[in-house]
Design a protein around this motif. Structure first.
Motif, PDB file in Angstrom:
ATOM      1  N   ALA A  17       0.811  -1.188   0.144  1.00  0.00           N
ATOM      2  CA  ALA A  17       0.039  -0.129   0.041  1.00  0.00           C
ATOM      3  C   ALA A  17       0.891   1.468  -0.089  1.00  0.00           C
ATOM      4  O   ALA A  17       0.868   1.967   0.942  1.00  0.00           O
ATOM      5  CB  ALA A  17      -0.813   0.188   1.270  1.00  0.00           C
ATOM      6  N   TYR A  18       1.515   1.475  -1.137  1.00  0.00           N
ATOM      7  CA  TYR A  18       2.674   2.529  -1.083  1.00  0.00           C
ATOM      8  C   TYR A  18       1.972   3.868  -1.088  1.00  0.00           C
ATOM      9  O   TYR A  18       2.602   4.710  -0.593  1.00  0.00           O
ATOM     10  CB  TYR A  18       3.423   2.205  -2.406  1.00  0.00           C
ATOM     11  N   HIS A  19       1.026   3.995  -1.776  1.00  0.00           N
ATOM     12  CA  HIS A  19       0.068   5.310  -1.793  1.00  0.00           C
ATOM     13  C   HIS A  19      -0.229   5.763  -0.328  1.00  0.00           C
ATOM     14  O   HIS A  19      -0.123   6.726  -0.139  1.00  0.00           O
ATOM     15  CB  HIS A  19      -0.994   5.365  -2.641  1.00  0.00           C
ATOM     16  N   LEU A  20      -0.665   4.841   0.479  1.00  0.00           N
ATOM     17  CA  LEU A  20      -0.905   5.046   1.708  1.00  0.00           C
ATOM     18  C   LEU A  20       0.442   5.601   2.529  1.00  0.00           C
ATOM     19  O   LEU A  20       0.386   6.563   3.354  1.00  0.00           O
ATOM     20  CB  LEU A  20      -1.745   4.292   2.519  1.00  0.00           C
ATOM     21  N   LEU A  31      21.251   3.010  -6.139  1.00  0.00           N
ATOM     22  CA  LEU A  31      20.577   3.958  -6.591  1.00  0.00           C
ATOM     23  C   LEU A  31      21.240   5.018  -7.137  1.00  0.00           C
ATOM     24  O   LEU A  31      20.882   5.972  -8.234  1.00  0.00           O
ATOM     25  CB  LEU A  31      19.549   4.341  -5.721  1.00  0.00           C
ATOM     26  N   SER A  32      22.368   5.503  -6.673  1.00  0.00           N
ATOM     27  CA  SER A  32      23.334   6.269  -7.254  1.00  0.00           C
ATOM     28  C   SER A  32      23.682   6.098  -8.522  1.00  0.00           C
ATOM     29  O   SER A  32      23.631   6.829  -9.319  1.00  0.00           O
ATOM     30  CB  SER A  32      24.504   6.592  -6.198  1.00  0.00           C
ATOM     31  N   LEU A  50      16.708   8.184  -2.225  1.00  0.00           N
ATOM     32  CA  LEU A  50      18.177   8.353  -2.181  1.00  0.00           C
ATOM     33  C   LEU A  50      18.254   9.300  -0.781  1.00  0.00           C
ATOM     34  O   LEU A  50      19.204   9.069  -0.164  1.00  0.00           O
ATOM     35  CB  LEU A  50      18.693   9.011  -3.294  1.00  0.00           C
ATOM     36  N   GLN A  51      17.398  10.505  -0.647  1.00  0.00           N
ATOM     37  CA  GLN A  51      17.303  11.358   0.262  1.00  0.00           C
ATOM     38  C   GLN A  51      17.055  10.670   1.545  1.00  0.00           C
ATOM     39  O   GLN A  51      17.840  11.031   2.607  1.00  0.00           O
ATOM     40  CB  GLN A  51      16.356  12.427   0.007  1.00  0.00           C
ATOM     41  N   LEU A  63       7.525   3.258  -5.418  1.00  0.00           N
ATOM     42  CA  LEU A  63       6.644   4.307  -6.170  1.00  0.00           C
ATOM     43  C   LEU A  63       7.673   4.668  -7.367  1.00  0.00           C
ATOM     44  O   LEU A  63       7.025   5.557  -8.089  1.00  0.00           O
ATOM     45  CB  LEU A  63       6.004   5.348  -5.543  1.00  0.00           C
ATOM     46  N   ARG A  64       8.881   4.111  -7.497  1.00  0.00           N
ATOM     47  CA  ARG A  64       9.573   4.854  -8.417  1.00  0.00           C
ATOM     48  C   ARG A  64      10.015   6.146  -8.383  1.00  0.00           C
ATOM     49  O   ARG A  64      10.160   6.856  -9.136  1.00  0.00           O
ATOM     50  CB  ARG A  64       9.202   4.484 -10.008  1.00  0.00           C
ATOM     51  N   GLN A  65      10.185   6.571  -7.171  1.00  0.00           N
ATOM     52  CA  GLN A  65      10.620   7.951  -6.853  1.00  0.00           C
ATOM     53  C   GLN A  65      11.851   7.691  -6.223  1.00  0.00           C
ATOM     54  O   GLN A  65      12.299   7.912  -4.945  1.00  0.00           O
ATOM     55  CB  GLN A  65       9.486   8.522  -5.765  1.00  0.00           C
ATOM     56  N   TYR A  66      12.832   7.531  -7.112  1.00  0.00           N
ATOM     57  CA  TYR A  66      14.039   7.228  -6.787  1.00  0.00           C
ATOM     58  C   TYR A  66      14.966   8.329  -6.197  1.00  0.00           C
ATOM     59  O   TYR A  66      15.664   8.049  -5.060  1.00  0.00           O
ATOM     60  CB  TYR A  66      14.890   6.772  -7.854  1.00  0.00           C
TER      61      TYR A  66
END
Length: 230
Positions: free
Chosen positions: A43-46, A125-126, A97-98, A90-93
């Motif tokens: 449930a990534y959106h939550l 990820l880098s 990383l942050q 969510l592919r918000q890479y």
């Protein structure tokens, strides 16, 4: 059904979290558990809604009577590590990383297993995002800095990437496949390989505009792959 049970548990967890925190910026012991269940339930959106709220404070000891435990160092690290996993899902890479950097720069007197896992994902990820391994900030603890230089598949992958050796990079990923899979990093490792190929194509395109497709394929390592036996 386990999946449905996890989804049903999210509402009371979120309710408890909302009631416990003195302010929206305060990290409570329930935050980490909420993200953990969100990951299990996919449930990534939550989880993302919670992560969108910056954390500036930690649940105070003066309110300990309302919960069985306070936010532990491990709980703190896990919140941001789980948050990074949500962002990856969510592919918000860049955001992932942050969050991994928060884990890696947390003051430490001993190396945490969470930080070990976080560093491996940080490396991959880098490479995926920028085609280069980001250096850890100077304020990261010496223990984490030392681990970043220790042998392991993440360091080997980063070195092969730096050398631009696509063949060596694929070989490392194949040879270390079991360890990579055990860390749930198979997808990120494959994306690092693809990132090197894209990075080399961009470099070759900008530098050698007259290269043929066959020459570009040879430079980025496609030729060796296509000639490999079935």
């Amino acid at each position: 059904d386990g999946q449905q049970a996890r989804l049903r548990s999210l509402r009371p967890l979120l309710s408890a979290l909302t009631k416990l925190r003195p302010s929206a910026e305060t990290l409570t012991p329930v935050h980490t558990e909420f993200l953990r269940v969100c990951l299990k339930a996919k449930a990534y959106h939550l989880a993302a809604r919670l992560l969108d709220q910056p954390i500036c404070d930690i649940y105070p000891a003066s309110l300990a009577k309302y919960v069985q435990t306070l936010v532990t160092p491990e709980g703190f690290l896990c919140y941001f590590y789980y948050g990074a996993l949500v962002r990856i899902g969510l592919r918000q890479y860049v955001e992932a990383l942050q969050l991994l950097l928060v884990v890696l720069t947390c003051p430490s007197s001993c190396l945490s297993a969470v930080q070990v896992d976080a560093y491996k994902k940080f490396v991959l990820l880098s490479l995926k995002i920028s085609g280069d391994l980001h250096s850890l900030p100077m304020y990261a603890s010496h223990i984490v800095q030392r681990y970043a230089k220790s042998p392991g598949y993440a360091v080997d992958i980063a070195e092969a990437f730096k050398q631009g050796d696509a063949v060596a990079l694929r070989r490392i990923v194949e040879e270390k496949a079991q360890a990579i899979q055990a860390d749930d990093n198979t997808g990120l490792a494959k994306q690092a390989v693809e990132s090197l190929q894209r990075h080399k194509v961009r470099m070759l395109t900008s530098t050698y505009l007259t290269l043929s497709l066959a020459e570009i394929a040879r430079e980025i390592g496609f030729e060796e792959e296509s000639q490999a036996p079935d």
